[in-house]
Motif scaffolding. Structure first.
Motif, PDB file in Angstrom:
ATOM      1  N   LEU A   1     -63.677  60.603  31.477  1.00  0.00           N
ATOM      2  CA  LEU A   1     -64.334  61.611  30.654  1.00  0.00           C
ATOM      3  C   LEU A   1     -64.550  61.099  29.232  1.00  0.00           C
ATOM      4  N   VAL A   2     -63.532  60.433  28.686  1.00  0.00           N
ATOM      5  CA  VAL A   2     -63.657  59.862  27.336  1.00  0.00           C
ATOM      6  C   VAL A   2     -64.740  58.786  27.314  1.00  0.00           C
ATOM      7  N   LEU A   3     -64.774  57.957  28.352  1.00  0.00           N
ATOM      8  CA  LEU A   3     -65.804  56.914  28.428  1.00  0.00           C
ATOM      9  C   LEU A   3     -67.200  57.515  28.519  1.00  0.00           C
ATOM     10  N   GLY A   4     -67.329  58.614  29.268  1.00  0.00           N
ATOM     11  CA  GLY A   4     -68.619  59.282  29.352  1.00  0.00           C
ATOM     12  C   GLY A   4     -69.060  59.837  28.016  1.00  0.00           C
ATOM     13  N   LEU A   5     -68.113  60.394  27.263  1.00  0.00           N
ATOM     14  CA  LEU A   5     -68.420  60.900  25.922  1.00  0.00           C
ATOM     15  C   LEU A   5     -68.883  59.775  25.008  1.00  0.00           C
ATOM     16  N   VAL A   6     -68.166  58.650  25.057  1.00  0.00           N
ATOM     17  CA  VAL A   6     -68.527  57.498  24.216  1.00  0.00           C
ATOM     18  C   VAL A   6     -69.893  56.952  24.615  1.00  0.00           C
ATOM     19  N   ALA A   7     -70.178  56.922  25.920  1.00  0.00           N
ATOM     20  CA  ALA A   7     -71.477  56.426  26.387  1.00  0.00           C
ATOM     21  C   ALA A   7     -72.615  57.263  25.809  1.00  0.00           C
ATOM     22  N   CYS A   8     -72.414  58.587  25.762  1.00  0.00           N
ATOM     23  CA  CYS A   8     -73.444  59.465  25.184  1.00  0.00           C
ATOM     24  C   CYS A   8     -73.593  59.215  23.691  1.00  0.00           C
ATOM     25  N   ILE A   9     -72.452  59.090  23.007  1.00  0.00           N
ATOM     26  CA  ILE A   9     -72.490  58.856  21.555  1.00  0.00           C
ATOM     27  C   ILE A   9     -73.131  57.512  21.244  1.00  0.00           C
TER      28      ILE A   9
ATOM     29  N   GLN B   1     -62.400  54.307  23.027  1.00  0.00           N
ATOM     30  CA  GLN B   1     -62.418  53.417  24.185  1.00  0.00           C
ATOM     31  C   GLN B   1     -61.064  52.764  24.413  1.00  0.00           C
ATOM     32  N   ALA B   2     -60.352  52.453  23.340  1.00  0.00           N
ATOM     33  CA  ALA B   2     -59.002  51.903  23.487  1.00  0.00           C
ATOM     34  C   ALA B   2     -58.079  52.943  24.121  1.00  0.00           C
ATOM     35  N   ILE B   3     -58.218  54.208  23.703  1.00  0.00           N
ATOM     36  CA  ILE B   3     -57.420  55.287  24.292  1.00  0.00           C
ATOM     37  C   ILE B   3     -57.778  55.465  25.759  1.00  0.00           C
ATOM     38  N   ALA B   4     -59.078  55.429  26.063  1.00  0.00           N
ATOM     39  CA  ALA B   4     -59.525  55.548  27.461  1.00  0.00           C
ATOM     40  C   ALA B   4     -58.963  54.419  28.307  1.00  0.00           C
ATOM     41  N   GLY B   5     -58.954  53.209  27.763  1.00  0.00           N
ATOM     42  CA  GLY B   5     -58.405  52.070  28.486  1.00  0.00           C
ATOM     43  C   GLY B   5     -56.933  52.260  28.819  1.00  0.00           C
ATOM     44  N   LEU B   6     -56.171  52.816  27.871  1.00  0.00           N
ATOM     45  CA  LEU B   6     -54.746  53.079  28.118  1.00  0.00           C
ATOM     46  C   LEU B   6     -54.563  54.143  29.193  1.00  0.00           C
ATOM     47  N   LEU B   7     -55.406  55.187  29.156  1.00  0.00           N
ATOM     48  CA  LEU B   7     -55.328  56.234  30.176  1.00  0.00           C
ATOM     49  C   LEU B   7     -55.628  55.664  31.557  1.00  0.00           C
ATOM     50  N   LEU B   8     -56.664  54.840  31.650  1.00  0.00           N
ATOM     51  CA  LEU B   8     -57.014  54.219  32.927  1.00  0.00           C
ATOM     52  C   LEU B   8     -55.899  53.307  33.422  1.00  0.00           C
TER      53      LEU B   8
ATOM     54  N   ILE C   1     -64.980  54.848  15.427  1.00  0.00           N
ATOM     55  CA  ILE C   1     -64.486  56.025  16.143  1.00  0.00           C
ATOM     56  C   ILE C   1     -64.580  55.795  17.655  1.00  0.00           C
ATOM     57  N   CYS C   2     -65.732  55.299  18.096  1.00  0.00           N
ATOM     58  CA  CYS C   2     -65.921  55.048  19.524  1.00  0.00           C
ATOM     59  C   CYS C   2     -65.001  53.947  20.031  1.00  0.00           C
ATOM     60  N   GLY C   3     -64.784  52.916  19.214  1.00  0.00           N
ATOM     61  CA  GLY C   3     -63.879  51.846  19.604  1.00  0.00           C
ATOM     62  C   GLY C   3     -62.465  52.359  19.808  1.00  0.00           C
ATOM     63  N   LEU C   4     -62.025  53.272  18.930  1.00  0.00           N
ATOM     64  CA  LEU C   4     -60.704  53.872  19.079  1.00  0.00           C
ATOM     65  C   LEU C   4     -60.633  54.712  20.347  1.00  0.00           C
TER      66      LEU C   4
ATOM     67  N   CYS D   1     -65.060  46.592  25.376  1.00  0.00           N
ATOM     68  CA  CYS D   1     -65.956  47.459  24.604  1.00  0.00           C
ATOM     69  C   CYS D   1     -65.321  47.847  23.269  1.00  0.00           C
ATOM     70  N   ALA D   2     -64.019  48.115  23.299  1.00  0.00           N
ATOM     71  CA  ALA D   2     -63.318  48.489  22.067  1.00  0.00           C
ATOM     72  C   ALA D   2     -63.391  47.360  21.037  1.00  0.00           C
ATOM     73  N   VAL D   3     -63.292  46.120  21.523  1.00  0.00           N
ATOM     74  CA  VAL D   3     -63.401  44.967  20.629  1.00  0.00           C
ATOM     75  C   VAL D   3     -64.835  44.796  20.135  1.00  0.00           C
ATOM     76  N   LEU D   4     -65.790  44.963  21.051  1.00  0.00           N
ATOM     77  CA  LEU D   4     -67.203  44.798  20.684  1.00  0.00           C
ATOM     78  C   LEU D   4     -67.667  45.857  19.688  1.00  0.00           C
ATOM     79  N   SER D   5     -67.021  47.024  19.695  1.00  0.00           N
ATOM     80  CA  SER D   5     -67.424  48.073  18.762  1.00  0.00           C
ATOM     81  C   SER D   5     -67.251  47.623  17.311  1.00  0.00           C
ATOM     82  N   ALA D   6     -66.211  46.834  17.066  1.00  0.00           N
ATOM     83  CA  ALA D   6     -66.001  46.304  15.718  1.00  0.00           C
ATOM     84  C   ALA D   6     -67.107  45.321  15.353  1.00  0.00           C
ATOM     85  N   GLN D   7     -67.537  44.521  16.313  1.00  0.00           N
ATOM     86  CA  GLN D   7     -68.626  43.582  16.060  1.00  0.00           C
ATOM     87  C   GLN D   7     -69.950  44.318  15.851  1.00  0.00           C
ATOM     88  N   ALA D   8     -70.134  45.420  16.575  1.00  0.00           N
ATOM     89  CA  ALA D   8     -71.347  46.221  16.390  1.00  0.00           C
ATOM     90  C   ALA D   8     -71.382  46.827  14.988  1.00  0.00           C
TER      91      ALA D   8
END
Length: 218
Positions: free
Chosen positions: A99-107, A130-137, A125-128, A188-195
């Motif tokens: 669900l968090v990943l889907g929200l980030v995808a929309c954002i 995604q990191a939380i989503a990764g931990l949940l997964l 914000i999205c990188g954070l 993705c969380a790492v790439l968000s910083a590069q973006a």
């Protein structure tokens, strides 16, 4: 004024965020988490004619069996009918992460035009998130094998099935895809910083000062 900013790194992050969200959703719904031992068609139709082998599959809440044709669908009518408490917990964590990943995808789609929310970088914000989503997964994937000792799994995999021991069953593509999606989530969380770095570079600021509303840097 809305400035549409497209860079290689921001576009890569956006596309990968969308792909990861869809892949985790597909794996969550798939019945191919566990593959049972091979069965011949003659065992099913009783005709004595072996037309080939098939492997029944069992997912978090769905399964595939062959009766006359291949029959796939949910085996659990309610959440309480899911194979084990561990799988129920795994579903909650995996669903929350997806669900968090889907929200980030929309954002991420809107990040092409809006780079900040309440003066906070949308990429950070999205990188954070995604990191939380990764931990949940990751927690969900660790809980999943603990449910292999349930009666449902024993019925598919044999009496020797136990937590973290699938006995006669093997892991299906959905489990491996979920692991890959989890690793891609952290990427993705790492790439968000590069973006964020790419869209706030001096070259982008120069383009904005020149009055351009569409900025493409590759």
């Amino acid at each position: 004024m809305c400035h549409v900013i497209v860079t290689c790194r921001s576009m890569l992050w956006t596309l990968l965020s969308i792909v990861v969200a869809f892949s985790e959703l597909i794996t969550f719904m798939s019945p191919d988490w566990l593959l049972g031992p091979p069965h011949s068609d003659s065992e099913v139709n009783g005709a004595g004619v072996d037309s080939g082998e098939y492997r029944p599959s069992l997912g978090l809440y769905s399964r595939c069996l062959r009766v006359v044709g291949v029959s796939c669908g949910p085996y659990a009518g309610t959440f309480g009918e899911v194979a084990s408490g561990f799988w129920q917990a795994a579903m909650l964590f995996l669903a929350a992460g997806t669900l968090v990943l889907g929200l980030v995808a929309c954002i991420s789609i809107f990040s092409l035009c809006f780079q900040s929310i309440l003066k906070k970088s949308i990429f950070n914000i999205c990188g954070l998130l995604q990191a939380i989503a990764g931990l949940l997964l990751m927690v969900g994937l660790m809980l999943y094998p603990a449910g292999w000792g349930s009666p449902k799994v024993i019925g598919y995999c044999g009496a020797e099935a136990a937590p973290f021991r699938p006995a006669n069953c093997s892991l299906g593509w959905a489990f491996y895809a979920a692991i890959g999606g989890t690793l891609a989530t952290f990427l993705c969380a790492v790439l968000s910083a590069q973006a964020e770095i790419a869209t706030s570079s001096d070259k982008v600021q120069e383009e904005i000062e020149e009055g351009k509303s569409l900025i493409c840097l590759f």
